[in-house]
Design a protein around this motif. Structure first.
Motif, short mmCIF file in Angstrom:
data_model
loop_
_atom_site.label_atom_id
_atom_site.label_comp_id
_atom_site.label_asym_id
_atom_site.label_seq_id
_atom_site.Cartn_x
_atom_site.Cartn_y
_atom_site.Cartn_z
N ARG A 26 -4.82 5.65 0.14
CA ARG A 26 -4.75 4.90 1.58
C ARG A 26 -6.11 4.32 2.26
O ARG A 26 -6.63 3.55 2.55
N ARG A 27 -7.36 5.10 2.06
CA ARG A 27 -8.82 4.93 2.83
C ARG A 27 -9.45 3.61 1.74
O ARG A 27 -10.44 3.11 2.54
N THR A 65 0.61 -0.90 0.23
CA THR A 65 0.28 -0.11 0.14
C THR A 65 1.00 0.90 -0.26
O THR A 65 0.40 1.89 -0.56
N ALA A 114 -7.99 0.50 2.56
CA ALA A 114 -8.01 0.05 3.56
C ALA A 114 -8.96 -1.39 4.00
O ALA A 114 -10.42 -1.12 3.66
N GLY A 115 -8.28 -2.25 4.10
CA GLY A 115 -9.24 -3.82 4.21
C GLY A 115 -8.69 -4.43 2.84
O GLY A 115 -9.76 -5.40 2.82
N ARG A 129 -15.83 3.86 2.75
CA ARG A 129 -14.78 3.91 3.20
C ARG A 129 -14.07 5.00 2.84
O ARG A 129 -13.64 5.77 4.02
N GLU A 182 -4.29 10.52 0.47
CA GLU A 182 -5.34 9.69 1.42
C GLU A 182 -6.51 8.84 1.87
O GLU A 182 -6.58 7.99 2.17
#
Lengths: 212, 212
Positions: free
Chosen positions: A199-200, A100, A203-204, B200, A196
């Motif tokens: 990145r969000r 990531t 996530a997961g 997300r 950002e």
DNA sequence: GTCTATAGTAAGATAGAC
DNA sequence: GTCTATCTTACTATAGAC
């Protein structure tokens, strides 16, 4: 044997230089004219006039208006490519191993290039290109994300491809917003924000359907 | 007074019906032809032939090829608009008050419409439209997100507009992927995944620069 | 309102001299 | 390799009969 000399009398090296020079002039003129008027708005005549060249010369070197546009695009892509992979390689050497994080490094370099060459970036997202250009862009996008395939360790399922497509379009939209900025400072803020959001979204990892 | 009767002898009502019928035929033909050949690939002749109408009639009712295309787009937009706002209103009545959740409800209805009218959805994202169409789309996108403004409670700062733009493009990319699906089942999975990515991205709200 | 036939226009592409 | 002049083509848009 002698005919070779008579047909191009001792001028091979000189003509090479001249060729590169002419192509450069045409590409630079095309950049300015297309950026200002868009692809369909610009005419071949405008470009050759600005380049101080001629219609025939343009056809000789590029084959047509569309091909000239594509040549410009390929230069832009190559610059992006070079910057991104250099940045990722550099991060790897510095010990970064998280997929990531590496993706974000590449994305940041990409967004940086969109700022530096914002005239071209705006042109290519404007939606005004030769027939079939949107398709080519789309293919290129997928290549770009495929290149980060090992990086993100994605499988070849349709939902993993969706994940890649969403991330690609997120960065693509970011590039558009960056190119539209008026100051360096704004651009930096936008770049940080886009990274950002990416990145969000990551996530997961890729979304999986709930197993029933 | 009498001249009104002589110029259009007792046929007002009948002609209204015929007008609507002709316009419908032209719009339906345009939908098929544009979806198959794209905007620039299609010629006016193709459209009127399929509609069983004529060039003059098309110009009479719509004004030209571009306007016909735009009329098609506006129908599509209106359908999206109607479905989305109905879904949001319904959710509100059911007691839902969370902005993020309401946004997702609207987005889901939008993606649903992209599946139902996937031929049009593909056409409009293909990048092949009349001059200036990409700009119009972009304006429409911002209107759409502005409409959810109260919903998401965004300020009018440039970074909040970026947040909106990112979300819009995420849903837009989702719509494209949904339209490209081949089965209902796939489309459902894609819709669920896209909503999840949007959720997300919204986690934590609009990005703020770190205060130094 | 509908249609046919035609005019107008503009731009990309080519041929052939230099 | 470079240039000018010309060609071609394909389309939109209009004029005018019914």
């Amino acid at each position: 044997m002698a005919s070779e000399l008579t047909s191009r009398p001792a001028s091979g090296a000189w003509q090479w230089g001249r060729t590169k020079q002419t192509q450069r002039a045409l590409l630079d003129a095309a950049r300015a004219v297309f950026a200002e008027q868009g692809f369909s708005g610009a005419s071949i005549a405008d470009v050759v006039e600005r380049a101080g060249s001629s219609v025939g010369s343009l056809y000789h070197h590029f084959g047509g208006k569309s091909e000239l546009f594509l040549a410009l695009w390929q230069e832009h892509q190559a610059a992006h490519e070079k910057a991104s992979s250099a940045a990722v390689a550099q991060a790897r050497r510095s010990g970064e191993a998280d997929p990531t994080a590496l993706f974000c490094v590449g994305a940041r370099a990409f967004l940086e290039g969109s700022w530096l060459r914002r005239d071209l970036a705006m042109l290519f997202v404007s939606g005004d290109g030769p027939p079939g250009f949107e398709l080519m862009k789309r293919r290129r996008e997928h290549e770009w994300i495929s290149q980060n395939d090992a990086l993100l360790r994605l499988a070849d399922t349709s939902l993993d491809r969706l994940y890649a497509a969403i991330l690609t379009s997120l960065i693509g939209e970011g590039a558009r917003e960056v190119a539209a900025c008026r100051t360096r400072r704004q651009a930096n803020a936008v770049i940080d924000a886009v990274i950002e959001y990416a990145r969000r979204a990551m996530a997961g990892g890729p979304w999986k359907p709930p197993t029933p």
